[in-house]
Design an enzyme around this catalytic site. Structure first.
Site, short mmCIF file in Angstrom:
data_model
loop_
_atom_site.label_atom_id
_atom_site.label_comp_id
_atom_site.label_asym_id
_atom_site.label_seq_id
_atom_site.Cartn_x
_atom_site.Cartn_y
_atom_site.Cartn_z
NE ARG A 1 -6.16 -4.31 0.96
CZ ARG A 1 -5.14 -5.03 1.49
NH1 ARG A 1 -4.11 -4.43 2.06
NH2 ARG A 1 -5.15 -6.35 1.43
CD GLU B 1 -1.04 -0.85 -2.97
OE1 GLU B 1 -0.60 -2.01 -3.12
OE2 GLU B 1 -1.37 -0.40 -1.87
CG HIS C 1 1.05 -3.09 -0.06
ND1 HIS C 1 -0.19 -3.11 -0.65
CD2 HIS C 1 0.91 -3.82 1.08
CE1 HIS C 1 -1.04 -3.82 0.09
NE2 HIS C 1 -0.38 -4.25 1.16
C1 DGY Z 1 -2.48 -8.32 3.14
O1 DGY Z 1 -2.10 -9.41 3.57
O2 DGY Z 1 -3.66 -8.04 3.04
C2 DGY Z 1 -1.44 -7.34 2.77
O3 DGY Z 1 -1.92 -6.14 2.38
C3 DGY Z 1 -0.48 -7.92 1.75
O4 DGY Z 1 0.47 -8.56 2.52
#
Ligand code: DGY
Length: 323
Positions: A242, A271, A289
């Site tokens: 993250r 984001e 991402h």
């Molecule tokens: C998640 O699954 O947490 C990712 O960041 C998005 O696919």
């Protein structure tokens, strides 16, 4: 299966096959625009639907949750759930589920992609070729760093970190990790992984660092200026976890000043905004991402969401409850 037609809102488009599967049994609204819904639309949805299927691109905060009483299940399409106010959901008796396991391999693959691109200067090389600036092979052109024999420091040692470690072992890397507890000994032994109970000690020991902790207030700026300073001179940082885990001002300082040789990022604090200073730096690889972005994985994520909704609709235990 025939379940009374529950009303479900899916906040972003899913791969077609899983959209169809979900629509077979329920009254589903897909967000045709495929753009993030605003906070007031999400709040109103709490009164209009029985189940909401958000993603990491939605902010299901306490105000949204206070928006209505009809939604009783937040079936998140994704493994991370730091964008959902769990306490507020819990207080209203709303169940929350996620999609663990099915995106482990895809995300570990992307972590290795970033590690390789950063250490082998893949982004710089690609930009050079496309700009018509490549002047041909030469012994000192865009020299990077080998992975073989280097220490990969994993911050967090859950499923994705361990899958990354397996891949890194195949590249001849040594594995070190920081976590709250030493991992199950079989797994750590197979990987010959060395446990560091202290984050900065791990950072001092690693040539390349990869982040695998959940987001949220507990890990916000875990990699701050002091942590970056603790990293080895010429080390690399990769983040597929993250964005908020990293202080990007401190990272930009370290990449500009040369303390870090490079970085590879797939996630950002706000984001789709990418911190301005990073956009100007050649030695950071920036991806949008993509961690779980394979067709197979995104379908498997959809199937996990559907399994959780079916379980909830038929009064069974939720396979992936997070609260
Ligand atoms: C998640 O699954 O947490 C990712 O960041 C998005 O696919």
């Amino acid at each position: 299966m025939c379940v009374a037609k529950l009303r479900i809102l899916v906040t972003r488009r899913w791969p077609e096959a899983v959209e169809q599967e979900l629509a077979e049994d329920y009254d589903v609204t897909f967000n045709e625009s495929d753009k993030p819904l605003d906070q007031s639309t999400l709040a109103s949805a709490m009164n209009e639907y029985d189940v909401l299927c958000p993603t990491v691109s939605d902010r299901i905060d306490a105000d949204v949750i206070a928006g209505g009483d009809r939604v009783k299940l937040l079936a998140n399409y994704g493994v991370g759930f730091d964008h959902i106010a769990l306490e507020a959901a819990r207080a209203k008796g709303i169940a929350v589920t996620n999609t663990p396991g099915v995106l482990t391999d895809a995300t570990a693959d992307l972590t290795m992609t970033l590690l390789l691109m950063a250490t082998r200067r893949g982004g710089e090389g690609e930009r050079e070729v496309r700009a018509g600036q490549w002047t041909g092979w030469r012994p000192t052109h865009l020299l990077g760093s080998s992975l073989h024999g280097k220490v990969l420091g994993l911050v967090g040692f859950g499923r994705i970190a361990q899958a990354t470690a397996c891949r890194a072992r195949a590249f001849g890397m040594k594995i070190a990790y920081y976590g709250r507890h030493p991992a199950d000994s079989k797994c750590a032994c197979d990987l010959d992984a060395h446990f560091y109970p202290d984050l900065h000690a791990l950072l001092r020991a690693a040539d390349m660092v990869s982040l695998h902790v959940p987001g949220g207030t507990q890990t916000r700026h875990m990699i701050d200026a002091a942590a970056i300073k603790a990293m080895r001179e010429g080390a690399y940082l990769v983040n597929t976890a993250r964005g908020e885990v990293v202080d990007h001002e401190a990272l930009a300082d370290a990449l500009t000043g040369g303390h870090l040789a490079g970085a590879g990022l797939d996630v950002y604090p706000e984001e789709p905004k990418v911190p301005e200073r990073l956009l100007a730096l050649p030695n950071v690889v920036l991806l949008p991402h993509l961690g779980s972005a394979t067709r197979e994985t995104r379908e498997a994520m959809g199937r996990k969401v559907i399994a959780n909704i079916h379980a909830w609709a038929t009064g069974q235990n939720l396979p992936d409850a997070v609260s």
